[in-house]
Scaffold this active site. Structure first.
Site, PDB file in Angstrom:
ATOM      1  N   SER A 229       0.937  -0.803  -0.332  1.00 41.68           N
ATOM      2  CA  SER A 229       0.093   0.482   0.093  1.00 41.68           C
ATOM      3  C   SER A 229       1.111   1.711   0.196  1.00 41.68           C
ATOM      4  CB  SER A 229      -0.938   0.299   0.629  1.00 41.68           C
ATOM      5  OG  SER A 229      -1.821   1.153   0.973  1.00 41.68           O
ATOM      6  N   GLU A 347      -9.334  -4.689  -5.424  1.00 45.45           N
ATOM      7  CA  GLU A 347      -8.668  -3.431  -3.842  1.00 45.45           C
ATOM      8  C   GLU A 347      -9.814  -2.499  -3.512  1.00 45.45           C
ATOM      9  OE1 GLU A 347      -5.644  -3.589  -3.472  1.00 45.45           O
ATOM     10  OE2 GLU A 347      -4.418  -4.537  -5.010  1.00 45.45           O
ATOM     11  N   HIS A 460      -8.193  -5.317  -0.237  1.00 44.27           N
ATOM     12  CA  HIS A 460      -6.729  -4.690  -0.422  1.00 44.27           C
ATOM     13  C   HIS A 460      -5.662  -4.697   1.380  1.00 44.27           C
ATOM     14  CE1 HIS A 460      -4.199  -1.080  -0.689  1.00 44.27           C
ATOM     15  NE2 HIS A 460      -4.007  -1.168   0.128  1.00 44.27           N
TER      16      HIS A 460
END
EC number: 3.1.1.1
Length: 571
Positions: A229, A347, A460
């Site tokens: 991330s 995501e 995610h």
């Protein structure tokens, strides 16, 4: 290309043995409190076990790599840590860098609803080292340096337990802390607060690795940086920044690159003024502004309700980042290293929308909602307001029901923030001559059943527990611990640990015992990571073409029409 590659249990056992290159039992002496000499002083850690193997791991927590960034050093680049006398205790978790713990708490939904919350402090520039117990000093194991995510505002090194990855991958794992939020990325755009101090913290940690990792059994000439991330954004930034030259040799990004919209800014002054006004500091003089903010309590800076949803980006400062990332990628002055990078297949499904407070809106998503939410990001991408409805309608198609609109919104946001930037970054690296290996992680962890709706796929951050060997972590309170993993998921984790560490060792995730992983070349092949992995080609081809070719062409045509219209009006 679409041939499925099955991975049987026996092969996975072979994978582990191949990677460990030694018996499963620990061959070195069992020392409950291992000690290591660093250039700054001696540290004493502890030993931990890992499920599925008798191999022990030496763990050293909270080793300083820089001086505490306090007082006049707040907003400054880090200074080297000072030496200490005697033996420093490195057996307990260090404080996290100062942050809003409430925001940190929301990240427990990455995997299973668990999240260790540590104390917080501005004195936080430390790192953790995980090394196989039988590895003697100077033995030269590959080093993997992890940079955590959290939107550059939350996160902690100790949330990522590197013991299983170290044991099964036969590598030395280092997890790094860096300043966050306003303390890590505040910038006036000049010498008073150039910005990027959190990024420079990571660079300082990499310098520490070069000077100190050998006594822990690591090879300073075989360092892989990896992050997820926002951590991935920092990793890709390291590849572009001249200040990180020579400090690493391979790179891995998981669902994040520095070209993600909003992650870096060329004009930091307006945000600096907003922060100063909110905290009752001068907003006209950079020098007075910085002096005032240095005198504030750290908690006041971090916990201000008026700044709660503020994003603090990296800064194009002329030194750390001489130009914008896109300019640097086009000019190719960056470090050419093997690169492994990828995304998850859902995501923007649940974790990020939850953090942004969008879950309720998504349930009854309208075209107007979608347009309103997407306007800021489309503006940052230089899409004219008149063309924004065209982009939204491209994703909506003829769908009219709320569920279809929600799915279209998730696809759009996933593409804009993660998929398109990652593929674009991959292409630049490939064209520069860097070996690139791309993946899409597709497995929904079984633990999601406790906390996420059934329609959520690989959300995610879902890959993290598999990369770090979550099913094999002894500390089941750990953020990535996955004790309820199925046998299939345990095998998937073993495979991914093997792929990541083989890449760290050789610059290539392929070996005879692992599923074939095609290189991302002009054919744009990649690996679909599942319990039954397979090779794919041209990831989300139609949408990648829309963003890289179709939309830019339409925008150019629109600008030409506006130019022609103005010319007619001027006649």
């Amino acid at each position: 290309m679409e041939r499925a590659v099955r991975v049987e249990s026996g092969v996975l056992v072979g994978v582990v043995c191949l990677l460990l290159a030694c018996p499963a039992t620990a061959t070195g002496p069992e020392v409950a409190q291992p000690e290591v000499d660093t250039t700054l002083g001696r540290v004493r850690g502890r030993q931990v076990g890992v499920k599925g193997t008798d191999r022990l791991v030496n763990v050293f927590l909270g080793i300083p790599f820089a001086q505490p960034p306090l007082g006049p050093d707040r907003f400054s680049a880090p200074h080297p840590a000072q030496p200490w006398e005697g033996v420093r205790d490195a057996s307990t978790a260090p404080p996290m860098c100062l942050q809003d713990v409430e925001s940190m708490n929301s990240s427990r939904f990455v995997l299973n609803g668990k999240q260790q919350i540590f104390s917080v402090s501005e004195d936080c520039l430390v790192l953790n080292v995980y090394s196989p117990a039988e590895v003697p000093a100077g033995s030269g194991r590959p080093v993997m340096v992890w940079v955590h995510g959290g939107a550059l505002i939350t996160g902690a090194a100790t949330s990522y337990d590197g013991s299983a990855l170290a044991a099964y991958g036969d590598v030395v794992v280092v997890t790094v802390q860096y300043r966050l939020g306003v303390l890590g990325f505040f910038s006036t755009g000049d010498e008073h607060a150039p910005g990027n101090q959190g990024f420079l913290d990571v660079v300082a940690a990499l310098r520490w690795v070069q000077e100190n990792i050998a006594p822990f059994g690591g090879d300073l000439n075989c360092v892989t940086v990896f992050g997820g991330s926002a951590g991935g954004s920092i990793i890709s930034g390291l590849v572009l920044s001249p200040v990180a030259a020579g400090l690493f040799h391979r790179a891995i990004t998981q669902s994040g690159v520095i070209t993600t919209p909003g992650i870096i800014d060329s004009h930091p002054w307006p945000l600096a003024q907003k922060i100063a006004n909110t905290l009752a500091c001068s907003s006209s003089s950079p020098a007075e502004m910085v002096q005032c903010l240095q005198q504030k309590e750290g908690e006041e800076l971090v916990l201000s309700k008026k700044l709660k949803n503020t994003i603090y980006p990296l800064t194009v400062d002329g030194t750390v980042f001489p130009k914008s990332p896109k300019e640097l990628l086009k000019e190719k002055p960056f470090h050419s290293v093997p690169f492994l990078m990828g995304v998850n297949n859902h995501e923007f499904s649940w974790l990020i929308p939850r953090g942004w407070g969008l879950l309720d809106t998504m349930e009854q998503m309208s075209r107007e909602d979608m347009l309103a939410i997407s306007t800021p990001v489309l503006t940052s991408l230089d899409v004219p307001p008149e063309m924004m409805p065209t982009v939204i309608d491209e994703y909506l198609g003829s769908n009219s029901d709320a569920q279809a609109k929600c799915q279209a919104f998730q696809e759009f946001m996933g593409d804009v923030f993660i998929n398109v930037p990652t593929v674009s970054f991959s292409r630049y690296l490939r064209d520069s001559g860097s070996p690139v290996f791309f993946y899409e992680f597709q497995h929904r962890p079984s633990s999601f059943a406790k906390i996420k709706p059934a329609w959520v796929k690989a959300d995610h951050g879902a890959e993290g527990a598999f990369v770090f060997g979550g099913p094999f972590l002894m500390d089941e309170s750990s953020r990535l611990a996955f004790p309820e993993a199925t046998e299939e998921e345990k095998q998937l984790s073993l495979t991914m640990m093997a792929q990541w560490t083989h890449f760290a060792r050789t610059g290539d995730p392929n070996s005879k015992a692992l599923p074939p992983w095609p290189q991302f070349n002009q054919a744009e092949q990649y690996l679909e990571i599942n319990p039954v992995p397979r090779a794919g080609q041209k990831f989300r081809e139609a949408w990648m073409q829309f963003w890289s070719e179709t939309l830019p062409s339409k925008i150019q045509q629109w600008h030409q029409k506006q130019k022609n219209r103005k010319a007619q009006e001027d006649l």
